[in-house]
Design an enzyme around this catalytic site. Sequence first.
Site, PDB file in Angstrom:
ATOM      1  N   ASN A  43     -60.477  29.566  72.563  1.00 42.49           N
ATOM      2  CA  ASN A  43     -61.224  28.934  74.029  1.00 42.49           C
ATOM      3  C   ASN A  43     -61.135  30.428  75.215  1.00 42.49           C
ATOM      4  O   ASN A  43     -60.492  30.719  75.670  1.00 42.49           O
ATOM      5  CB  ASN A  43     -60.838  27.641  74.172  1.00 42.49           C
ATOM      6  CG  ASN A  43     -59.374  27.484  75.367  1.00 42.49           C
ATOM      7  OD1 ASN A  43     -58.765  28.033  74.733  1.00 42.49           O
ATOM      8  ND2 ASN A  43     -58.593  27.115  76.195  1.00 42.49           N
ATOM      9  N   GLU A  56     -62.653  26.296  67.947  1.00 40.46           N
ATOM     10  CA  GLU A  56     -63.265  26.359  67.209  1.00 40.46           C
ATOM     11  C   GLU A  56     -65.305  27.129  67.446  1.00 40.46           C
ATOM     12  O   GLU A  56     -65.352  27.802  66.335  1.00 40.46           O
ATOM     13  CB  GLU A  56     -63.240  25.221  66.747  1.00 40.46           C
ATOM     14  CG  GLU A  56     -62.739  24.418  66.824  1.00 40.46           C
ATOM     15  CD  GLU A  56     -62.116  23.343  68.414  1.00 40.46           C
ATOM     16  OE1 GLU A  56     -62.330  24.138  70.099  1.00 40.46           O
ATOM     17  OE2 GLU A  56     -61.606  22.588  68.427  1.00 40.46           O
ATOM     18  N   CYS A  87     -63.298  18.752  69.930  1.00 44.28           N
ATOM     19  CA  CYS A  87     -65.051  18.510  70.437  1.00 44.28           C
ATOM     20  C   CYS A  87     -66.077  17.732  69.748  1.00 44.28           C
ATOM     21  O   CYS A  87     -66.579  18.620  68.805  1.00 44.28           O
ATOM     22  CB  CYS A  87     -65.365  18.836  71.754  1.00 44.28           C
ATOM     23  SG  CYS A  87     -66.342  20.462  71.568  1.00 44.28           S
ATOM     24  N   CYS A  90     -68.591  21.196  68.597  1.00 44.69           N
ATOM     25  CA  CYS A  90     -68.095  21.698  67.533  1.00 44.69           C
ATOM     26  C   CYS A  90     -68.319  21.155  66.980  1.00 44.69           C
ATOM     27  O   CYS A  90     -68.413  22.224  65.533  1.00 44.69           O
ATOM     28  CB  CYS A  90     -66.798  22.139  68.306  1.00 44.69           C
ATOM     29  SG  CYS A  90     -66.626  23.185  69.314  1.00 44.69           S
TER      30      CYS A  90
END
Length: 130
Positions: A43, A56, A87, A90
């Site tokens: 991230n 991701e 999430c 993603c």
Amino acid sequence: MTLPSDLLEAARSAMNNAHAPYSNFKVGAALLTADGQIFSGCNVENASFGLTICAERNAIFSAITAGAKDFSDMVIISTGSALPYPCGACRQVLVEFCTTEFKIHVVAENNLEVIEELTLGELLPKRFTL
Ligand code: THU
């Protein structure tokens, strides 16, 4: 399937490179292709919070950029003790490129003995398609 240890290591190494000064929550993802290549992502947060990108999506965009096509597994690891389920955004990005059988292994850095395996079909049973 046994989780390849190099896939977990790639995810962990990416997690350690995360830029997460605002949430202090680091995430790493590593994607395995059918022919054994690994692509990873972390991230990357931004002071303008909405510009943050998840691990991701960075992993899959990196794979697509390199021309990879067939994906079998993804490991997602995060700091802390809770399992880092991907999430919704993603999940939708993954369904663009992966089948419903694509396997997602989630694991928390503080509890490496517990690895939960889910399919993309389980995580996003009703996908949006055009
Ligand atoms: N994050 C991910 O990298 N992947 C997810 O699936 C959910 C959230 C990141 C974004 C942000 O940097 C931090 O975790 C807290 O939301």
